[in-house]
Scaffold this active site. Structure first.
Site, PDB file in Angstrom:
ATOM      1  N   ILE A 159       0.819  -1.216   0.000  1.00 45.50           N
ATOM      2  CA  ILE A 159       0.000   0.000   0.000  1.00 45.50           C
ATOM      3  C   ILE A 159       0.852   1.266   0.000  1.00 45.50           C
ATOM      4  O   ILE A 159       0.357   2.345  -0.332  1.00 45.50           O
ATOM      5  CB  ILE A 159      -0.993   0.022   1.180  1.00 45.50           C
ATOM      6  CG1 ILE A 159      -0.270   0.090   2.520  1.00 45.50           C
ATOM      7  CG2 ILE A 159      -1.888  -1.193   1.133  1.00 45.50           C
ATOM      8  CD1 ILE A 159      -1.207   0.307   3.688  1.00 45.50           C
ATOM      9  N   GLU A 160       2.129   1.151   0.348  1.00 49.89           N
ATOM     10  CA  GLU A 160       3.001   2.326   0.329  1.00 49.89           C
ATOM     11  C   GLU A 160       3.487   2.634  -1.084  1.00 49.89           C
ATOM     12  O   GLU A 160       3.487   3.794  -1.504  1.00 49.89           O
ATOM     13  CB  GLU A 160       4.211   2.097   1.247  1.00 49.89           C
ATOM     14  CG  GLU A 160       3.922   2.273   2.729  1.00 49.89           C
ATOM     15  CD  GLU A 160       3.719   3.735   3.114  1.00 49.89           C
ATOM     16  OE1 GLU A 160       4.035   4.617   2.290  1.00 49.89           O
ATOM     17  OE2 GLU A 160       3.223   3.977   4.214  1.00 49.89           O
ATOM     18  N   SER A 161       3.919   1.608  -1.808  1.00 47.45           N
ATOM     19  CA  SER A 161       4.588   1.858  -3.097  1.00 47.45           C
ATOM     20  C   SER A 161       4.269   0.816  -4.153  1.00 47.45           C
ATOM     21  O   SER A 161       4.855   0.859  -5.229  1.00 47.45           O
ATOM     22  CB  SER A 161       6.103   1.865  -2.877  1.00 47.45           C
ATOM     23  OG  SER A 161       6.529   0.577  -2.428  1.00 47.45           O
ATOM     24  N   TYR A 264      -5.845   4.058   5.772  1.00 44.01           N
ATOM     25  CA  TYR A 264      -4.548   3.390   5.716  1.00 44.01           C
ATOM     26  C   TYR A 264      -4.610   1.954   6.243  1.00 44.01           C
ATOM     27  O   TYR A 264      -4.264   1.002   5.531  1.00 44.01           O
ATOM     28  CB  TYR A 264      -3.532   4.202   6.522  1.00 44.01           C
ATOM     29  CG  TYR A 264      -2.096   3.814   6.304  1.00 44.01           C
ATOM     30  CD1 TYR A 264      -1.454   4.071   5.103  1.00 44.01           C
ATOM     31  CD2 TYR A 264      -1.358   3.207   7.317  1.00 44.01           C
ATOM     32  CE1 TYR A 264      -0.127   3.732   4.897  1.00 44.01           C
ATOM     33  CE2 TYR A 264      -0.026   2.858   7.128  1.00 44.01           C
ATOM     34  CZ  TYR A 264       0.582   3.127   5.916  1.00 44.01           C
ATOM     35  OH  TYR A 264       1.892   2.783   5.721  1.00 44.01           O
TER      36      TYR A 264
END
Length: 532
Positions: A159-161, A264
């Site tokens: 989910i970050e990158s 998130y």
């Protein structure tokens, strides 16, 4: 970096080779002692190119003794253990191992369902993301389990990158774990001319798990720790205190947070659910075996990236996918103590580098002794100005400031590598190639604004606002002092310290005084001419 300190001594390397049993392992053949008849064409081509490039004239570099170019490849997390891809544990399913370690309490909210629907409707995207992540997941799961953390954290780069180590956000967060520059420096991720450790697979994973461990120690709750990873620990602390003052619960779902942070943990939960039950979402996960995708090859000498790629027999894209931290076309042994290579390519790299007889590095570092125009710097190091600008990313109309580190050609006779001090602290500082500026003070007229002053002096409203500590849309009060900086030639033409409108007003006052004097002067007698 401490894992490889012992490997930087030849005697220690020999001991490690024996302890790992690599001399008896078919996958890690020692370099042959006979002629290099079996070297591939691509290796010969790279060797030839490196030799030709080395003929360029360089400046001097820093220190490092000559010696073996590389040490034996190892698993960076288990340097003392032999890697056996045929062992029973190595052929187990890594996804199953990952699922067994899930320990963060599940969340079931509309935002989780939104995330599930988003991913389930994009199976091609999930396939690309999981395939890319398959290179790194074994290493991350190993590191997470070694620290006793929930294995859901290994999914965070999804989910970050989307597991892209080259990813850069609009806020300048970089790498697979998306570190901001300041946070990266706090967790010892170096960012300089030669490398950005926020993109380094090993270093960024270590730093991210250090950070998450620190946050869990602060909040005692993994969901709040994840919120702090996204939003900042101070922001979450203030949100918790706000709820405490109001007598409200302080769990993740009860806090008032920005939309991105509210989504998130649900987004991570959605990924977790898909990994746990991919068939329920129509997703097919790529097969993942429980062994390292890559090995670490300790680098003992500076070496060109292009040569390393050729000797390893790996594609350029694959090399940079595993080693994305490198900013320049040379690997500095002092700053990048190892490269990551797929299992088979690691052994090929070791074999071929033993056959290589040309220079390893055709680039080195040079420190500008004074502030120089790029053309002058290029002349000093024997380069074309265009090449110097391109390899060092110097934009037009900029000078290289004294003390800046530039990448320049390395002489074939130079045997000393770039020093650790220079490799770790290299910086490039630029200054505009423009005449020196002179400070001019003005007196504001009735209608002067930041915009009008900027237009008058041919500068930007932002500059005027910055010089006067105001906003770009501000209006000046009549008589207020305004500061502008102009080029010396332009400044010489401004003899007054007042604005144009003030000068016009002064001229007007002078004209009125002149008129008044004329009126006050005695009239001359009028003499009438007589008619004749």
């Amino acid at each position: 970096m401490t894992l490889f300190s012992a490997l930087r001594r030849p005697a220690a390397c020999a001991t490690l080779l024996l302890s790992l049993g690599l001399f008896g392992c078919a996958s890690f053949d020692p370099p042959p002692t006979g002629p290099a008849d079996d070297v591939s064409d691509i290796v010969r081509a790279a060797e030839s190119a490196a030799s030709a490039a080395a003929a360029s004239a360089p400046a001097s570099a820093a220190t490092s003794d000559t010696g073996p170019a590389v040490a034996a490849p190892i698993d960076p997390l288990r340097p003392d253990e032999k890697v056996d891809l045929n062992a029973a544990a190595a052929t187990a399913d890594l996804w199953t191992r990952l699922r067994r370690g899930f320990a963060i309490p599940d969340m079931n909210t509309p935002l989780v369902q939104k995330g599930e629907q988003w991913y389930a409707s994009r199976p091609d995207y999930v396939q690309r993301m999981t395939t890319r992540g398959s290179r790194y997941l074994f290493h991350i799961v190993e590191e997470v389990e070694r620290r006793g953390m929930p294995t859901e954290l290994a999914l965070l780069p999804f989910i970050e990158s989307a597991f892209n180590p080259q990813a850069v956000s609009s806020a300048k967060a970089s790498g697979m774990w998306q570190f901001m520059p300041a946070t990266g420096k706090y967790f010892e991720l170096r960012q300089n001319v030669f490398r950005d450790d926020r993109r380094d697979v090993l270093a960024s994973t270590r730093a991210a798990l250090d950070y998450l461990g620190k946050l869990y120690g602060m909040f005692g709750d993994w969901q709040l720790a994840l919120a702090a990873y996204n939003w900042g620990e101070g922001s979450v602390q203030r949100a918790v205190k706000r709820n405490q003052r109001m007598g409200l619960p302080t769990d993740y779902q009860s806090l008032r947070m920005p939309d991105e942070t509210q989504y998130y943990v649900p987004k991570l939960q959605a990924v977790k659910n898909i990994i746990a039950r991919p068939a329920d979402y129509g997703i097919a996960l790529p097969a993942l075996e429980n062994h390292p995708y890559f090995l670490s090859v300790p680098i003992e000498r500076d070496i060109d990236v292009s040569l390393a790629i050729a000797l390893a027999g790996v594609s350029r894209d694959e090399f940079h996918t595993l080693n994305p931290q490198m900013n320049k076309p040379v690997i500095l042994a002092a700053g990048t103590p190892q490269v990551l290579l797929p299992y088979d390519n690691a052994s090929q790299f070791i074999r071929n580098i033993g056959l290589h007889h040309g220079p390893l590095a055709t680039w080195t570092a040079w420190v500008a002794p004074s502030t120089l125009h790029p053309a002058e710097a290029a002349k000093r190091v024997g380069m074309h100005e265009a090449e110097l600008r391109e390899v060092n990313k110097i934009p037009p109309s900029m000078l290289v400031k004294a003390g800046s580190t530039l990448l320049v050609p390395r002489a074939q006779s130079l045997t000393r590598d770039v020093s650790p001090e220079l490799a770790d602290n290299a910086a490039l500082s630029l200054t505009p190639d423009a005449p020196p500026l002179r400070r001019v003070a003005l007196r504001a007229g009735k209608r002067d604004t930041v915009a009008t002053v900027a237009k008058r002096y041919r500068v930007t409203p932002h500059q005027v606002a910055q010089w006067n500590k105001t906003s770009a849309s501000a209006k000046f009060h009549p008589g207020e002092t305004i500061v502008v900086f102009v080029a010396q030639k332009a400044a010489r033409g401004h003899t007054s310290v007042r604005s144009t409108k003030a000068v016009h007003a002064t001229k007007g006052s002078a004209a009125k005084k002149s008129s008044a004097k004329k009126k006050a002067a005695p009239a001359k007698p009028v003499v009438k001419k007589k008619k004749r």
